[in-house]
Design a protein around this motif. Structure first.
Motif, PDB file in Angstrom:
ATOM      1  N   ALA A  95       0.815  -1.223   0.000  1.00  0.00           N
ATOM      2  CA  ALA A  95       0.000   0.000   0.000  1.00  0.00           C
ATOM      3  C   ALA A  95       0.846   1.269   0.000  1.00  0.00           C
ATOM      4  O   ALA A  95       0.307   2.365  -0.009  1.00  0.00           O
ATOM      5  N   ASP A  96       2.167   1.139  -0.032  1.00  0.00           N
ATOM      6  CA  ASP A  96       3.025   2.330   0.030  1.00  0.00           C
ATOM      7  C   ASP A  96       3.104   3.076  -1.308  1.00  0.00           C
ATOM      8  O   ASP A  96       3.932   3.968  -1.469  1.00  0.00           O
ATOM      9  N   PHE A  97       2.237   2.734  -2.243  1.00  0.00           N
ATOM     10  CA  PHE A  97       2.363   3.270  -3.603  1.00  0.00           C
ATOM     11  C   PHE A  97       1.511   4.520  -3.802  1.00  0.00           C
ATOM     12  O   PHE A  97       0.339   4.562  -3.427  1.00  0.00           O
ATOM     13  N   ASP A  98       2.092   5.548  -4.425  1.00  0.00           N
ATOM     14  CA  ASP A  98       1.360   6.786  -4.723  1.00  0.00           C
ATOM     15  C   ASP A  98       1.220   6.931  -6.241  1.00  0.00           C
ATOM     16  O   ASP A  98       2.181   7.318  -6.926  1.00  0.00           O
ATOM     17  N   PRO A  99       0.028   6.610  -6.786  1.00  0.00           N
ATOM     18  CA  PRO A  99      -0.155   6.620  -8.248  1.00  0.00           C
ATOM     19  C   PRO A  99       0.061   7.998  -8.860  1.00  0.00           C
ATOM     20  O   PRO A  99       0.481   8.105 -10.016  1.00  0.00           O
ATOM     21  N   PRO A 173       8.109  -0.196  -8.045  1.00  0.00           N
ATOM     22  CA  PRO A 173       8.538   1.071  -7.443  1.00  0.00           C
ATOM     23  C   PRO A 173       9.127   0.873  -6.042  1.00  0.00           C
ATOM     24  O   PRO A 173      10.073   1.578  -5.669  1.00  0.00           O
ATOM     25  N   ASN A 174       8.588  -0.069  -5.264  1.00  0.00           N
ATOM     26  CA  ASN A 174       9.151  -0.259  -3.920  1.00  0.00           C
ATOM     27  C   ASN A 174      10.300  -1.269  -3.894  1.00  0.00           C
ATOM     28  O   ASN A 174      10.790  -1.627  -2.823  1.00  0.00           O
ATOM     29  N   LYS A 175      10.707  -1.732  -5.069  1.00  0.00           N
ATOM     30  CA  LYS A 175      11.881  -2.613  -5.261  1.00  0.00           C
ATOM     31  C   LYS A 175      11.735  -3.987  -4.605  1.00  0.00           C
ATOM     32  O   LYS A 175      12.721  -4.688  -4.413  1.00  0.00           O
ATOM     33  N   LYS A 176      10.484  -4.353  -4.247  1.00  0.00           N
ATOM     34  CA  LYS A 176      10.319  -5.639  -3.562  1.00  0.00           C
ATOM     35  C   LYS A 176      10.165  -6.808  -4.520  1.00  0.00           C
ATOM     36  O   LYS A 176      10.364  -7.956  -4.137  1.00  0.00           O
ATOM     37  N   TYR A 177       9.764  -6.537  -5.754  1.00  0.00           N
ATOM     38  CA  TYR A 177       9.641  -7.608  -6.750  1.00  0.00           C
ATOM     39  C   TYR A 177      10.428  -7.188  -7.974  1.00  0.00           C
ATOM     40  O   TYR A 177      10.420  -6.008  -8.354  1.00  0.00           O
ATOM     41  N   TYR A 178      11.134  -8.146  -8.564  1.00  0.00           N
ATOM     42  CA  TYR A 178      12.019  -7.802  -9.675  1.00  0.00           C
ATOM     43  C   TYR A 178      12.197  -9.034 -10.549  1.00  0.00           C
ATOM     44  O   TYR A 178      12.204 -10.163 -10.054  1.00  0.00           O
ATOM     45  N   VAL A 179      12.304  -8.797 -11.842  1.00  0.00           N
ATOM     46  CA  VAL A 179      12.508  -9.912 -12.777  1.00  0.00           C
ATOM     47  C   VAL A 179      13.603  -9.545 -13.763  1.00  0.00           C
ATOM     48  O   VAL A 179      13.846  -8.368 -14.052  1.00  0.00           O
ATOM     49  N   GLY A 180      14.256 -10.590 -14.275  1.00  0.00           N
ATOM     50  CA  GLY A 180      15.219 -10.424 -15.359  1.00  0.00           C
ATOM     51  C   GLY A 180      14.710 -11.193 -16.559  1.00  0.00           C
ATOM     52  O   GLY A 180      14.220 -12.318 -16.412  1.00  0.00           O
ATOM     53  N   MET A 197      -6.865  -4.224 -18.604  1.00  0.00           N
ATOM     54  CA  MET A 197      -7.294  -5.623 -18.482  1.00  0.00           C
ATOM     55  C   MET A 197      -8.793  -5.673 -18.785  1.00  0.00           C
ATOM     56  O   MET A 197      -9.556  -4.870 -18.232  1.00  0.00           O
ATOM     57  N   ASN A 198      -9.203  -6.552 -19.642  1.00  0.00           N
ATOM     58  CA  ASN A 198     -10.607  -6.650 -20.071  1.00  0.00           C
ATOM     59  C   ASN A 198     -11.151  -5.286 -20.510  1.00  0.00           C
ATOM     60  O   ASN A 198     -12.285  -4.927 -20.212  1.00  0.00           O
ATOM     61  N   GLY A 199     -10.307  -4.512 -21.193  1.00  0.00           N
ATOM     62  CA  GLY A 199     -10.739  -3.244 -21.762  1.00  0.00           C
ATOM     63  C   GLY A 199     -10.833  -2.103 -20.770  1.00  0.00           C
ATOM     64  O   GLY A 199     -11.262  -1.004 -21.118  1.00  0.00           O
ATOM     65  N   LYS A 200     -10.445  -2.316 -19.524  1.00  0.00           N
ATOM     66  CA  LYS A 200     -10.496  -1.256 -18.501  1.00  0.00           C
ATOM     67  C   LYS A 200      -9.104  -1.058 -17.902  1.00  0.00           C
ATOM     68  O   LYS A 200      -8.264  -1.960 -17.982  1.00  0.00           O
ATOM     69  N   PRO A 201      -8.852   0.129 -17.298  1.00  0.00           N
ATOM     70  CA  PRO A 201      -7.538   0.329 -16.679  1.00  0.00           C
ATOM     71  C   PRO A 201      -7.222  -0.801 -15.709  1.00  0.00           C
ATOM     72  O   PRO A 201      -8.119  -1.361 -15.073  1.00  0.00           O
ATOM     73  N   LEU A 202      -5.967  -1.126 -15.602  1.00  0.00           N
ATOM     74  CA  LEU A 202      -5.548  -2.203 -14.699  1.00  0.00           C
ATOM     75  C   LEU A 202      -6.063  -1.953 -13.287  1.00  0.00           C
ATOM     76  O   LEU A 202      -5.919  -0.845 -12.770  1.00  0.00           O
ATOM     77  N   PRO A 203      -6.630  -2.962 -12.645  1.00  0.00           N
ATOM     78  CA  PRO A 203      -6.944  -2.815 -11.216  1.00  0.00           C
ATOM     79  C   PRO A 203      -5.647  -2.693 -10.409  1.00  0.00           C
ATOM     80  O   PRO A 203      -4.583  -3.097 -10.878  1.00  0.00           O
ATOM     81  N   MET A 204      -5.755  -2.123  -9.220  1.00  0.00           N
ATOM     82  CA  MET A 204      -4.567  -1.976  -8.370  1.00  0.00           C
ATOM     83  C   MET A 204      -3.859  -3.310  -8.156  1.00  0.00           C
ATOM     84  O   MET A 204      -2.634  -3.400  -8.253  1.00  0.00           O
ATOM     85  N   ASN A 205      -4.668  -4.371  -7.858  1.00  0.00           N
ATOM     86  CA  ASN A 205      -4.030  -5.650  -7.531  1.00  0.00           C
ATOM     87  C   ASN A 205      -3.487  -6.376  -8.765  1.00  0.00           C
ATOM     88  O   ASN A 205      -2.877  -7.440  -8.636  1.00  0.00           O
ATOM     89  N   GLN A 206      -3.730  -5.811  -9.948  1.00  0.00           N
ATOM     90  CA  GLN A 206      -3.123  -6.382 -11.155  1.00  0.00           C
ATOM     91  C   GLN A 206      -1.976  -5.516 -11.640  1.00  0.00           C
ATOM     92  O   GLN A 206      -1.471  -5.705 -12.754  1.00  0.00           O
TER      93      GLN A 206
END
Lengths: 251, 289
Positions: A95-99, A173-180, A197-206
């Protein structure tokens, strides 16, 4: 085939042969058990015993030969896409994210970062994809996503030098997940920087506002909420690789 | 001397005993992977007869939360399984051994009789060479299953790069189900195989290690030359002599000394009445059997 050919063997010879055969047999059996135990005592590379990790990396070299921009994940009609899209991970989604302050950061080289807003990304040609999303756990789901092809994005922002490198690294943004991700997969025509997603803006949890959709990989590589993208010739850190999964994870 | 048949060539013994632990690792690591999405069950509608697998089963074997480990083993040992199986099939084809293993025209019909015999519902068995009809079908079937496991496995491992194969198998989800069903069939094969090996006995098991099948000793009823009328026969009993060495018919294949070696011992003693008495005469009286 002449099978029923009998031969005569002296008891002594037969006994010796039996003893030798069984000695070899039991020694090999013991060697196999010993090797199995030794295998698990080997030093680990990213949580996998080194010999196994070596083969997994060799598998990448072998199977990446089959990766082709002509080998596309099968597309489905939009009507087949599920409405309830499974949410299977929330690392990096804290939840530390500021859109309101979010911008995509593209690190062209150390000290040279490109900032791109969501509106600028949405202004690029849009690509929709409906495909069978495959989780490394074994389930799959036909889902519908929209965004800009990474290859289109790279062309628009003159990332030619960067996309000549071997890998792209993506971090939340919070550097907790990362992929190469290897560059051929990143530049695959179905790999998109996804905002719908499904024609609408991405939900937060996606992964609002922007996530990666990369059909040629398992779900673990479809990083949600991209903070930064960087480029390198060495493997960028990868969250699940560190926990014992295959780095390539290609399909 | 023992009569033996060279039953299993060394190559086949190697293929067999390499395959055994490799398949064990593949099934074990497969279960570690399957646990992460364990959706298969036997049943209909909402009724489940058997869930694959019950929680107690996972718990007992410490299977949960080992997906990464399972994959790392599965995608390494798959190579040994594939290469060993591939060379095995090449060996069968080029050595001619395939003639002893692949089913022939009679195999289907004969295999029913073999099964009836094994269930003690029938006394005789059809003529066979190295393997009976049921074995031919089972051992060839398991080769086909191995190929099936490789193909279904490849199509769920790389479903996009091998999309044609995945489509042929009914798509990704079907290929995964087929891969699972084949694994169940492998374990069933394994159970039946082990039971049959135990029932077949030591000599059969030994032949998979030494390669040699030791033929049974022939038992003959010997009428000693020293007894040639009924009263004497009554007096001394009717000695049955177990020739513990293999009986070899006298022909030009074997030198005379082989015969002599075999027929010495008990046979010469028969002429000596005291020896018959001590060995064969029933103290309670004549024993005519």
């Amino acid at each position: 085939m002449d099978y029923k050919e009998e031969i005569l063997v002296s008891e002594k010879k037969l006994r010796n042969k039996t003893i030798i055969s069984f000695t070899v047999f039991i020694l090999l059996l013991a060697a196999a058990v010993f090797a199995w135990q030794k295998l698990h005592e080997q030093p680990k590379v990213a949580d996998v015993p080194k010999p196994l990790r070596t083969v997994l990396n060799a598998n990448e070299n072998f199977f990446s030969n089959f990766l082709s921009n002509n080998h596309l994940a099968k597309s489905f009609p939009v009507s087949q896409a599920v409405k309830n899209v499974r949410v299977n991970g929330n690392v990096g989604m804290e939840a530390d994210f500021d859109p309101s302050t979010w911008k995509l950061q593209v690190i062209r080289k150390p000290g040279d970062t490109l900032f791109v807003t969501l509106d600028e990304i949405k202004a690029l040609p849009k690509t929709d994809i409906v495909f069978d999303f495959k989780c490394i756990e074994g389930w799959s789901q036909v889902t519908h996503w929209g965004g800009v092809k990474f290859s289109d994005f790279a062309a628009k922002y003159n990332l030619n030098a960067q996309t000549q490198m071997k890998y792209a690294g993506l971090v939340t943004p919070n550097k907790k997940y990362y992929v190469g991700i290897d560059m051929p997969s990143m530049m695959h025509p179905q790999t998109i920087l996804c905002y719908e997603m499904n024609g609408k803006p991405l939900p937060m949890n996606q992964g609002y506002p922007l996530r990666l959709i990369i059909p040629v990989k398992y779900g673990i590589k479809h990083l949600k909420r991209i903070g930064t993208i960087s480029f390198s010739n060495e493997r960028p850190p990868d969250y699940w690789y560190n926990q014992g999964y295959d780095y390539y994870s290609g399909l | 001397m023992k009569r033996v048949i060279k039953k299993h060539p060394l190559a086949i013994r190697w293929f067999h005993w390499i395959n055994f632990p490799v398949i064990a690792v593949m099934i074990w690591s497969g279960m570690l992977i399957y646990w992460a999405n364990d959706i298969y069950r036997l049943g209909w509608g909402n009724k489940t007869v058997l869930k694959f697998f019950p929680d107690s089963f996972y718990k007992a074997l410490h299977i949960p939360f080992r997906l990464a480990e399972g994959m790392s083993l599965h995608f390494v040992f798959m190579w040994i399984f594939a290469v060993n199986g591939f060379i095995y099939v090449l060996y069968l084809l080029f050595s001619g051994e395939w003639r002893l293993i692949f089913p022939n025209k009679k195999s289907l019909k004969d295999s029913f009789q073999v099964v009836l015999h094994d269930l003690h519902l029938r006394k005789s068995v059809p003529d066979q060479k190295k393997y009976n009809a049921a074995q031919r079908i089972a051992y060839t079937g398991v080769i086909v299953m191995g190929l099936g496991s490789l193909l279904t496995g490849l199509s769920i491992y790389k479903p996009i790069q091998f999309h044609g194969l995945a489509a042929l198998l009914g798509g990704y989800e079907w290929a995964r189900a087929e891969h699972f069903i084949l694994t169940i069939l492998f374990t069933l094969f394994f159970v039946v195989h082990i039971v049959q090996v135990i029932l077949a006995g030591w000599n059969n098991f030994r032949s998979m290690v030494t390669g040699l099948d030791v033929l049974p000793v022939k038992e003959i009823i010997f009428q000693p030359t020293g007894i040639n009328n009924e009263s004497e026969s009554k007096q001394f009993g009717n000695p049955v002599i177990n020739i513990t060495e293999p009986f070899i018919p006298k022909d030009e294949t074997y030198p005379d000394n082989a015969i002599l070696q075999i027929t010495s011992g008990d046979v010469t003693g028969v002429k000596d009445e005291s020896s018959i008495e001590s060995k064969n005469v029933n103290p309670q009286g004549p024993n005519i059997s």
